[in-house]
Design a protein around this motif. Sequence first.
Motif, PDB file in Angstrom:
ATOM      1  N   PHE A  81       0.831  -0.899   0.085  1.00 57.85           N
ATOM      2  CA  PHE A  81       0.049  -0.081   0.324  1.00 57.85           C
ATOM      3  C   PHE A  81       1.160   1.597   0.331  1.00 57.85           C
ATOM      4  CE2 PHE A  81      -2.458  -3.046   1.464  1.00 57.85           C
ATOM      5  CZ  PHE A  81      -3.294  -2.934   0.779  1.00 57.85           C
ATOM      6  N   ILE A  82       1.854   1.442   0.588  1.00 52.06           N
ATOM      7  CA  ILE A  82       2.718   2.532   0.466  1.00 52.06           C
ATOM      8  C   ILE A  82       3.949   2.662  -0.440  1.00 52.06           C
ATOM      9  CG2 ILE A  82       2.347   2.576   2.714  1.00 52.06           C
ATOM     10  CD1 ILE A  82       5.291   1.868   3.542  1.00 52.06           C
ATOM     11  N   ILE A  83       4.419   1.392  -1.164  1.00 48.47           N
ATOM     12  CA  ILE A  83       5.813   1.267  -2.117  1.00 48.47           C
ATOM     13  C   ILE A  83       4.969   2.614  -2.857  1.00 48.47           C
ATOM     14  CG2 ILE A  83       5.126  -0.262  -3.701  1.00 48.47           C
ATOM     15  CD1 ILE A  83       7.870  -1.133  -3.335  1.00 48.47           C
ATOM     16  N   TRP A  84       4.208   2.639  -3.285  1.00 48.25           N
ATOM     17  CA  TRP A  84       3.753   3.424  -4.695  1.00 48.25           C
ATOM     18  C   TRP A  84       4.714   4.927  -4.823  1.00 48.25           C
ATOM     19  CZ3 TRP A  84       0.886   7.858  -4.449  1.00 48.25           C
ATOM     20  CH2 TRP A  84      -0.146   7.941  -3.505  1.00 48.25           C
ATOM     21  N   LYS A  85       4.447   5.541  -3.438  1.00 43.79           N
ATOM     22  CA  LYS A  85       4.635   6.579  -2.900  1.00 43.79           C
ATOM     23  C   LYS A  85       6.495   7.004  -3.144  1.00 43.79           C
ATOM     24  CE  LYS A  85       3.232   7.153   0.893  1.00 43.79           C
ATOM     25  NZ  LYS A  85       2.484   7.065   2.260  1.00 43.79           N
ATOM     26  N   TYR A  86       7.503   5.813  -3.150  1.00 44.96           N
ATOM     27  CA  TYR A  86       8.944   6.138  -3.263  1.00 44.96           C
ATOM     28  C   TYR A  86       9.220   5.907  -4.834  1.00 44.96           C
ATOM     29  CZ  TYR A  86       7.414   5.751   1.755  1.00 44.96           C
ATOM     30  OH  TYR A  86       7.204   6.387   3.218  1.00 44.96           O
ATOM     31  N   ILE A  88      12.759   5.204  -4.852  1.00 46.38           N
ATOM     32  CA  ILE A  88      13.819   4.528  -4.170  1.00 46.38           C
ATOM     33  C   ILE A  88      13.291   3.168  -2.836  1.00 46.38           C
ATOM     34  CG2 ILE A  88      16.491   4.784  -3.937  1.00 46.38           C
ATOM     35  CD1 ILE A  88      16.672   7.663  -4.210  1.00 46.38           C
ATOM     36  N   VAL A  89      14.055   1.921  -3.371  1.00 46.05           N
ATOM     37  CA  VAL A  89      13.657   1.297  -2.437  1.00 46.05           C
ATOM     38  C   VAL A  89      14.982   0.874  -1.688  1.00 46.05           C
ATOM     39  CG1 VAL A  89      12.508  -0.212  -1.512  1.00 46.05           C
ATOM     40  CG2 VAL A  89      11.958   0.755  -3.295  1.00 46.05           C
ATOM     41  N   HIS A  90      15.890   1.569  -0.682  1.00 45.46           N
ATOM     42  CA  HIS A  90      16.907   1.331  -0.281  1.00 45.46           C
ATOM     43  C   HIS A  90      16.621   0.350   0.925  1.00 45.46           C
ATOM     44  CE1 HIS A  90      20.616   2.975   1.530  1.00 45.46           C
ATOM     45  NE2 HIS A  90      21.479   1.950   1.373  1.00 45.46           N
ATOM     46  N   ALA A 110       8.813  -3.479  -6.213  1.00 46.37           N
ATOM     47  CA  ALA A 110       9.626  -2.640  -6.246  1.00 46.37           C
ATOM     48  C   ALA A 110      10.092  -2.373  -7.727  1.00 46.37           C
ATOM     49  CB  ALA A 110      11.022  -1.858  -5.447  1.00 46.37           C
ATOM     50  N   LYS A 111      10.588  -3.099  -8.535  1.00 45.47           N
ATOM     51  CA  LYS A 111      11.022  -4.075  -9.692  1.00 45.47           C
ATOM     52  C   LYS A 111       9.338  -3.713 -10.536  1.00 45.47           C
ATOM     53  CE  LYS A 111      14.638  -4.191 -10.722  1.00 45.47           C
ATOM     54  NZ  LYS A 111      14.967  -3.560 -10.821  1.00 45.47           N
ATOM     55  N   ILE A 112       8.546  -4.061 -10.089  1.00 41.67           N
ATOM     56  CA  ILE A 112       7.445  -3.833 -11.066  1.00 41.67           C
ATOM     57  C   ILE A 112       6.991  -2.348 -11.323  1.00 41.67           C
ATOM     58  CG2 ILE A 112       4.580  -4.030 -10.992  1.00 41.67           C
ATOM     59  CD1 ILE A 112       5.499  -6.867 -10.023  1.00 41.67           C
ATOM     60  N   GLY A 113       7.059  -1.793  -9.608  1.00 47.05           N
ATOM     61  CA  GLY A 113       6.627  -0.393 -10.089  1.00 47.05           C
ATOM     62  C   GLY A 113       7.702   0.155 -10.660  1.00 47.05           C
ATOM     63  N   ARG A 114       8.782   0.037 -11.557  1.00 45.85           N
ATOM     64  CA  ARG A 114       9.902   0.355 -11.791  1.00 45.85           C
ATOM     65  C   ARG A 114      10.898   1.852 -11.097  1.00 45.85           C
ATOM     66  NH1 ARG A 114       7.736   2.220 -18.215  1.00 45.85           N
ATOM     67  NH2 ARG A 114       7.755   0.218 -18.709  1.00 45.85           N
ATOM     68  N   HIS A 142      20.029  -7.544 -10.000  1.00 42.77           N
ATOM     69  CA  HIS A 142      17.981  -7.407 -10.577  1.00 42.77           C
ATOM     70  C   HIS A 142      18.219  -6.222  -9.338  1.00 42.77           C
ATOM     71  CE1 HIS A 142      17.420 -11.023 -12.079  1.00 42.77           C
ATOM     72  NE2 HIS A 142      16.497 -10.279 -12.277  1.00 42.77           N
ATOM     73  N   CYS A 143      19.701  -4.876  -8.438  1.00 45.07           N
ATOM     74  CA  CYS A 143      19.178  -4.324  -8.089  1.00 45.07           C
ATOM     75  C   CYS A 143      19.902  -3.284  -9.113  1.00 45.07           C
ATOM     76  CB  CYS A 143      19.821  -4.012  -6.810  1.00 45.07           C
ATOM     77  SG  CYS A 143      18.531  -4.722  -5.410  1.00 45.07           S
ATOM     78  N   ASP A 144      19.554  -1.886  -8.665  1.00 45.46           N
ATOM     79  CA  ASP A 144      20.337  -0.426  -9.447  1.00 45.46           C
ATOM     80  C   ASP A 144      21.756  -0.221  -9.400  1.00 45.46           C
ATOM     81  OD1 ASP A 144      18.129  -0.259 -12.108  1.00 45.46           O
ATOM     82  OD2 ASP A 144      16.986  -0.140  -9.512  1.00 45.46           O
ATOM     83  N   VAL A 145      22.079  -0.452  -7.596  1.00 47.05           N
ATOM     84  CA  VAL A 145      23.927   0.616  -6.851  1.00 47.05           C
ATOM     85  C   VAL A 145      23.246  -0.962  -6.097  1.00 47.05           C
ATOM     86  CG1 VAL A 145      24.632   1.738  -5.832  1.00 47.05           C
ATOM     87  CG2 VAL A 145      23.078   2.395  -7.903  1.00 47.05           C
ATOM     88  N   ILE A 146      24.544  -1.274  -5.443  1.00 49.77           N
ATOM     89  CA  ILE A 146      25.381  -2.075  -4.694  1.00 49.77           C
ATOM     90  C   ILE A 146      26.198  -1.486  -3.608  1.00 49.77           C
ATOM     91  CG2 ILE A 146      26.466  -3.706  -3.792  1.00 49.77           C
ATOM     92  CD1 ILE A 146      25.694  -5.251  -6.674  1.00 49.77           C
ATOM     93  N   VAL A 147      25.967  -1.141  -2.720  1.00 55.93           N
ATOM     94  CA  VAL A 147      26.561  -0.372  -1.730  1.00 55.93           C
ATOM     95  C   VAL A 147      27.069  -1.478  -0.219  1.00 55.93           C
ATOM     96  CG1 VAL A 147      26.486   0.951   0.584  1.00 55.93           C
ATOM     97  CG2 VAL A 147      24.574   1.218  -1.214  1.00 55.93           C
ATOM     98  N   LEU A 148      28.689  -1.224  -0.473  1.00 58.04           N
ATOM     99  CA  LEU A 148      29.191  -2.204   0.282  1.00 58.04           C
ATOM    100  C   LEU A 148      29.946  -1.025   1.635  1.00 58.04           C
ATOM    101  CD1 LEU A 148      31.048  -3.801  -2.663  1.00 58.04           C
ATOM    102  CD2 LEU A 148      29.756  -4.794  -1.255  1.00 58.04           C
TER     103      LEU A 148
END
Length: 367
Positions: A81-86, A88-90, A110-114, A142-148
């Motif tokens: 119910f809330i992911i559509w507002k965002y 970026i998903v971190h 997240a992927k479906i909602g681009r 399948h993520c756009d950025v990896i943080v290490l």
Amino acid sequence: MLSIKKKMRFRQLIEDVFMKHRVLVVGSARESTGGVTTVLNLCEKMPMWKKWQCYWLGTQLHGSYGRKAWYAFKAIFRAIFIIWKYDIVHFHTTPDKGGLLIQLPILIMAKIGRKKAIMHIHVGNQLNDNTENKFFIWWMQHCDVIVLLAKKWLNLLSQKYPQVKTPKVVVYNACEEKVFVPMDKKDKTIVFVGSLNENKAPDVLIKAWAQIEKKYPEWKLEFLGSGSSEKQSKELVHQLGIANRVEFLGFCHGQKLESHFSKASVYVMCSYNEGFPMAVIEAWAYGDAVLTTPVGGLPDVIEEGKNCLTFDFGNYDELSDCLAQVLGSTSKRTSLGDYGRKVVYEHFSMQKINDEFEQLYQFIINS
């Protein structure tokens, strides 16, 4: 016609409503006690948290399987119910298949909602053990950025996972400014902070302390933590006849933990595996003299003899020598503590890490 001030206010309103980007932060629950929760608590205090309208969605919680499953189910249901507002998903996660499985439905949403997806990996040495973990590899792909957590892990990931072409960046864990107690005002106490388990190796410190404790009768050793090795650790202390020189204080947090950290003169870490250990960063911030294995991402910032003394994994003879160096010299403890504080504010300050998160979010939005 609208006045200039009204036009500016109207423009600001439009930007606030339609143009501001938002970040959904997915990780351990607030009620959890792990390192990820500590990191997220600090992130929440940074200016970027408000600027990017971040929201913390806890997916994992310590406890029984039933409690964990119910908590995860509620988090996934809420995400619908809330992911559509965002924008970026971190994700703050580890290679653990259980944690990745819990967060998988949110990644799919997240992927479906681009939405842009960031995978923030909170491990270090463990990357060596997951080269055949196909689920972990699939996540990274399948993520756009990896943080290490350290440059060391950036190089290791590139070498061990050549099939992962996802852009990678390094963001250190942040540390708040701590109340500073001068070394000559500190207690003659050695502290160990963390879970008592095989990886943290409390037995190494106990054996090292047993070798020299008679030479330093005014000093004591404190264990702040609990875990699977607690019983064995207490038994070892009694076997070595040093029970009157060692205290097991159990799990500590908040002001109690801060009090022990700030009053202690020496902090010791014996771990075999870490990402970038928060406890060492905090010990530096408190001005404690740090003795540690070269674990996790610490080699990025270790300056031997300046901000810490290091000993080899499991080598209690080396640790005993390190202890003797600092317990017998106030000036040595002071120089290690002062330089450690300098390193914290150069590499791990809240403002520095805040700026790096801002750059990361801006990069991923523009990519």
